[in-house]
Design an enzyme around this catalytic site. Structure first.
Site, short mmCIF file in Angstrom:
data_model
loop_
_atom_site.label_atom_id
_atom_site.label_comp_id
_atom_site.label_asym_id
_atom_site.label_seq_id
_atom_site.Cartn_x
_atom_site.Cartn_y
_atom_site.Cartn_z
CB ALA A 56 -0.98 -0.03 1.17
NE ARG A 96 -4.10 -4.01 -6.42
CZ ARG A 96 -3.12 -4.61 -5.71
NH1 ARG A 96 -1.86 -4.32 -5.94
NH2 ARG A 96 -3.42 -5.50 -4.80
CG ASP A 245 -3.21 -3.56 1.47
OD1 ASP A 245 -2.80 -4.56 2.08
OD2 ASP A 245 -2.71 -3.16 0.40
#
Lengths: 351, 351
Positions: A56, A96, A245
């Site tokens: 991340a 994402r 994340d």
């Protein structure tokens, strides 16, 4: 920056002139160290989508620096330049869905763009964006180093620490989150061995975590993801530490698939389970884990092993890339602002 | 034998003349159906060691039938023949330490040998061993079919059942243990979907369970071993059912690595966790799981994926092939003698 940073692996970096984003292609590791040189939005976006860069915090850095590199292809007309910047942000935001740092980085860059006076020429705007992106990456790196200082005392003096996925230099601006804590504990003289979950299907643990730890001379054994429970039952694991994340306001943690199982196993065996993440991973706009979108990735990731299909033709698969660990299973959050119990973190976010 | 057995996959069988052991080489599945033709002790032992045949009941059958095939190479002198049979039993017993069925099968064959009068000619002794081996395999198959009858009512009418490793026809004399229960439930009209843990490192779930279920038209999705927990948390799994390599007198279960984690996850999510195994898997001479030797296999099984090394050179690994699930985590044992709670099973064994 501390002296540690000089020799530190930096997997995401901008050329000094700001025109090229250099990405260490993590798909080739540990076999080869391939670097990608990217200078347009589409190839930066695809590098993120196809996991050339993952983790991340590293995704956020790639987006911020990638926007700067890409901007050299935009119009010299200041209005059109700004338009292109905003479109680039939109494209990067679609890569994402789970990692909140990506949206943080994009918001940071949008903010920098908005700060520029309307009349400022393109060169000036670009220079401002360049400085903002470097500042973003620098802040992320500093967060890792501070987090490591806060987390290292929680690691056992002598013992084995389980980690899942890759949360090292490769996943961040450098140094790492959970792996950064392990690094600092090792550097401070603690006798730590690491068990690295291989982390199917993409094998970030087997390939990347093992590679980083081997590089640093920290003892590491790779295990299949289904082995940690049995090793905990035998008393062979003293702590587990993972990254995140996205962390919801209530402390629920979205992280690589399998993290939740590690957390449940830790609870069952009364082993501490730590989450190390920069403050930017906490998303105040997400009330709980139930609101976090979980990316379902290509089923071929599950069907294939080392590039070879191992399941019979015609058989289905599932591939949720992340799972959500409820806050109650987290012993403590390790951040650059300090170490927090879930209830404290959640109270801080609500205040 | 029921009509089901006629078309049933039989992965371990003897040629009608008793001279050749035919083994379906499970290492090549699902890509190819290769059969091994074996007629000497060393190649039978190596086929077991190298996992051409695996699954506790199937290993027992391979040992019993393999002894008969191998015996054609032994001396025609009755004393030397018996000597060779006993040495063959010793060699076969050294192949895999965890599965108790292997030792059961060998004890059965030693018993048959001991039954033969001292003066009986080699042909007569061999004929007696041949009959004893076929009876052993037939009993194992019958146990699977009866176990399936007992277990099928425990499966949900509509729902998803998780299984780990391969416990089907391939792991047994035919039909299967845990997978046999699922087969019978499906055949009886229950709307069951199966989630098959891929079962690293050897991928018995991805390769073999998926292949068998696909063959039978039972819906199956393969998942990485670290996904079941997250799917349980979402309410997507209604029951788990596994086999066993050895069950101790107190009900502790040794089975494929990862079974214990499935059991802990089931307990945490209050999902029933069933163990299906023939009575021969219960070892009255083992008081508890702590006494069961756990085989540590070649670390390359963990380093390699689809034949390709994915971990960096110089990095260590762990590879316990089995783990022990304490009896208290087992909802019920499904055997050919009926369905038993752990406490009942343990009381039966002690009486």
């Amino acid at each position: 920056m501390t002296s540690e940073s000089s020799a530190m692996l930096r997997p995401v970096k901008l050329s000094p002139d700001g025109r090229v984003l250099h990405l260490l292609d993590q798909r080739s590791l540990p076999e080869r160290e391939d670097w990608l040189d990217l200078d347009d939005v589409e190839s930066v976006a695809e590098a993120i989508e196809r996991l050339a860069v993952r983790g991340a915090p590293a995704i956020g850095c790639a987006a911020a620096l990638g926007l700067v590199a890409s901007s050299w292809r935009f119009s010299d007309d200041t209005v059109m330049f700004r338009e292109s910047c905003l479109m680039a942000c939109e494209r990067l935001a679609r890569t994402r869905p789970t990692a909140v740092n990506l949206f943080h980085a994009i918001a940071h860059m949008r903010g920098a763009l908005a700060e520029c006076p309307a009349g400022l020429a393109v060169a000036g705007v670009r220079g401002h964006l360049h400085a903002a992106a470097l500042r973003y990456v620098d802040d992320e790196l500093r967060a890792c180093l501070t987090m490591a200082d806060h987390g290292a005392p929680l690691m056992p003096e002598v013992g084995t620490v389980l980690t899942h996925c890759n949360t090292g230099a490769l996943a961040t601006a450098g140094w790492g989150t959970a792996l950064g804590v392990i690094r600092r504990a090792h550097a401070s003289g603690k006798k730590i061995r690491v068990l690295a979950d291989e982390t199917r299907p993409v094998l970030q643990g087997a390939r990347l975590t093992a590679w980083e730890l081997r590089h640093d001379g920290i003892p590491v054994d790779v295990i299949a993801d289904n082995m940690a429970g049995a090793l905990m039952a035998r008393g062979e694991i003293q702590a587990a530490i993972v990254g995140a994340d996205r962390i919801a306001r209530n402390g629920d943690v979205a992280n690589k698939i399998g993290t939740y199982t590690v957390a449940v196993l830790c609870r069952y065996h009364q082993i501490p389970f730590y989450v190390a993440a920069p403050w930017s991973t906490i998303d105040p706009s997400t009330a709980s884990g139930a609101e976090i979108p979980i990316e379902e990735r290509d089923h071929n990731e599950v069907h294939l092993h080392g590039g070879r299909r191992m399941t019979p033709a015609g058989v289905g698969a599932r591939n949720p890339a992340f799972d959500v660990t409820p806050a109650e299973l987290v012993t403590a959050f390790i951040t650059e602002r300090g170490v927090f119990r879930p209830a404290t973190l959640s109270a801080l976010m609500d205040s």
